[in-house]
Structures are given as structure tokens and as C-alpha cells.
Design a protein around this motif. Structure first.
Motif, PDB file in Angstrom:
ATOM      1  N   CYS A  16       0.443  25.368   2.573  1.00 37.54           N
ATOM      2  CA  CYS A  16       0.506  24.058   3.211  1.00 37.54           C
ATOM      3  C   CYS A  16       1.950  23.712   3.552  1.00 37.54           C
ATOM      4  O   CYS A  16       2.883  24.210   2.919  1.00 37.54           O
ATOM      5  CB  CYS A  16      -0.037  22.992   2.270  1.00 37.54           C
ATOM      6  SG  CYS A  16      -1.727  23.273   1.740  1.00 37.54           S
ATOM      7  N   THR A  17       2.096  22.847   4.530  1.00 36.57           N
ATOM      8  CA  THR A  17       3.392  22.254   4.829  1.00 36.57           C
ATOM      9  C   THR A  17       3.225  20.744   4.770  1.00 36.57           C
ATOM     10  O   THR A  17       2.140  20.210   4.976  1.00 36.57           O
ATOM     11  CB  THR A  17       3.924  22.672   6.212  1.00 36.57           C
ATOM     12  OG1 THR A  17       2.956  22.322   7.212  1.00 36.57           O
ATOM     13  CG2 THR A  17       4.222  24.155   6.280  1.00 36.57           C
ATOM     14  N   GLY A  18       4.329  20.090   4.470  1.00 36.19           N
ATOM     15  CA  GLY A  18       4.289  18.632   4.398  1.00 36.19           C
ATOM     16  C   GLY A  18       5.588  18.047   4.884  1.00 36.19           C
ATOM     17  O   GLY A  18       6.627  18.708   4.891  1.00 36.19           O
ATOM     18  N   GLU A  77      -5.811  18.132   6.772  1.00 40.11           N
ATOM     19  CA  GLU A  77      -4.694  17.180   6.871  1.00 40.11           C
ATOM     20  C   GLU A  77      -4.988  15.908   6.093  1.00 40.11           C
ATOM     21  O   GLU A  77      -6.072  15.336   6.206  1.00 40.11           O
ATOM     22  CB  GLU A  77      -4.418  16.831   8.334  1.00 40.11           C
ATOM     23  CG  GLU A  77      -3.218  15.924   8.509  1.00 40.11           C
ATOM     24  CD  GLU A  77      -2.791  15.783   9.961  1.00 40.11           C
ATOM     25  OE1 GLU A  77      -2.810  16.778  10.699  1.00 40.11           O
ATOM     26  OE2 GLU A  77      -2.446  14.657  10.353  1.00 40.11           O
ATOM     27  N   GLN A 100       7.073  23.120   1.670  1.00 37.48           N
ATOM     28  CA  GLN A 100       6.144  24.235   1.820  1.00 37.48           C
ATOM     29  C   GLN A 100       5.542  24.458   0.449  1.00 37.48           C
ATOM     30  O   GLN A 100       6.286  24.519  -0.544  1.00 37.48           O
ATOM     31  CB  GLN A 100       6.824  25.500   2.313  1.00 37.48           C
ATOM     32  CG  GLN A 100       5.811  26.633   2.460  1.00 37.48           C
ATOM     33  CD  GLN A 100       6.319  27.796   3.256  1.00 37.48           C
ATOM     34  OE1 GLN A 100       6.985  27.611   4.263  1.00 37.48           O
ATOM     35  NE2 GLN A 100       5.993  28.992   2.807  1.00 37.48           N
ATOM     36  N   CYS A 131      -0.168  17.605   0.262  1.00 35.36           N
ATOM     37  CA  CYS A 131      -0.449  19.025   0.510  1.00 35.36           C
ATOM     38  C   CYS A 131      -1.659  19.491  -0.300  1.00 35.36           C
ATOM     39  O   CYS A 131      -2.534  20.197   0.210  1.00 35.36           O
ATOM     40  CB  CYS A 131       0.772  19.878   0.170  1.00 35.36           C
ATOM     41  SG  CYS A 131       2.108  19.756   1.379  1.00 35.36           S
ATOM     42  N   THR A 139      -1.421  23.039  -7.778  1.00 34.76           N
ATOM     43  CA  THR A 139      -0.208  23.551  -7.150  1.00 34.76           C
ATOM     44  C   THR A 139       0.285  24.782  -7.899  1.00 34.76           C
ATOM     45  O   THR A 139       0.431  24.747  -9.122  1.00 34.76           O
ATOM     46  CB  THR A 139       0.890  22.468  -7.172  1.00 34.76           C
ATOM     47  OG1 THR A 139       0.391  21.293  -6.547  1.00 34.76           O
ATOM     48  CG2 THR A 139       2.148  22.946  -6.459  1.00 34.76           C
ATOM     49  N   GLY A 188       0.404  15.999   4.643  1.00 35.35           N
ATOM     50  CA  GLY A 188       0.179  17.372   4.208  1.00 35.35           C
ATOM     51  C   GLY A 188      -0.755  18.061   5.176  1.00 35.35           C
ATOM     52  O   GLY A 188      -1.763  17.476   5.584  1.00 35.35           O
TER      53      GLY A 188
END
Length: 139
Positions: free
Chosen positions: A111-113, A32, A131, A63, A79, A99
Motif C-alpha cells: 500500500c501507499t499512503g 482506498e 509505503q 493503508c 502491518t 491509503g
């Protein structure tokens, strides 16, 4: 400061875009990362909201750095893809991108943010969700 924070901070400080936006690394923990972005008219769109490009950029970085906290030392992440839901106008004095790693594999991390908009106090509204898939690469 701890080793994990230092590792992320060194990389974050090397990002010209985060410096240009005025973003600041606030929190680093395993899986995180939090990045703060103060509002600036230089980052606004034609209606005076924070531009979606700025929103997306800090979310992508949050993220990505969350994924980097799970990567082996000596490796980096980039990414591969992301999707963003812009849920309401980005109005606020400051913004917080959070993130989180949902699953960290050897090669791919999902990952999610979320990005929160704050006014004068501590109350906030979530203005966007992300996402993202991050790819672990050699340094």
C-alpha cells in the motif's frame, strides 16, 4: 451504507487509538480508505506541529484498512512494515490520510499512503508519504 463500508467501520470503531486521536473514517472504496484527523494541541510536538506519531498512526490505519477492503471476508490484516517520509512540518487545521492498495496478494498487500494538511479552505499540502506492507491473517 454498503457492506464494504460497514465492514471497515466496525473494525475502525474498535480501535481505541483512532478514538483517542479523534480520527474519523471518511471514505471507503475498494482499495482506498480516507481517515480525517482534526488538529489538537494534545497531538502536537514541542514546536506546535502535529506529532509524527499521530501522522504515522493515521497513515498506517488508512493503508491497513485499504488492504482490508481487498481481503476476503472473515480475514483481517496487520502491518508487517512501513516507511514514512515526513516532507514538511505538519501544520494545519485538519489532516486527511489516504491509503491505497498498489498490489493485493493472497498473503501480502503493498500500500501507499499520503497525509494532507488543510488550513481554512480546500487547499492542502502533502506532508508525508508512506509505503506499507500488510499481512492477511485469520480473524
Amino acid at each position: 451504507m454498503d457492506e464494504l463500508y460497514d465492514r471497515i467501520a466496525i473494525s475502525f470503531d474498535a480501535q481505541g487509538l483512532m478514538r483517542t486521536l479523534g480520527a474519523r473514517l471518511l471514505h471507503v472504496a475498494s482499495g482506498e480508505v480516507h481517515i480525517e484527523l482534526p488538529f489538537s494541541m494534545h497531538l502536537s510536538q514541542q514546536h506546535g506541529y502535529l506529532h509524527a506519531g499521530a501522522t504515522t498512526s493515521v497513515l498506517d490505519s488508512a493503508c491497513g484498512y485499504a488492504a482490508l477492503t481487498k481481503a476476503q471476508r472473515g480475514l483481517e490484516v496487520v502491518t508487517a512494515e512501513f516507511k514514512v517520509n515526513l516532507m514538511r512540518p505538519a501544520l494545519g487545521e485538519r489532516f486527511l490520510a489516504i491509503g491505497r492498495v498498489q498490489n493485493a496478494g493472497k498473503l501480502l498487500s503493498v500500500c501507499t499512503g499520503e497525509i494532507r494538511a488543510f488550513g481554512d479552505g480546500d487547499t492542502y499540502k502533502v506532508i508525508a508519504l508512506m509505503q506499507a506492507t500488510m499481512v492477511t491473517v485469520p480473524k
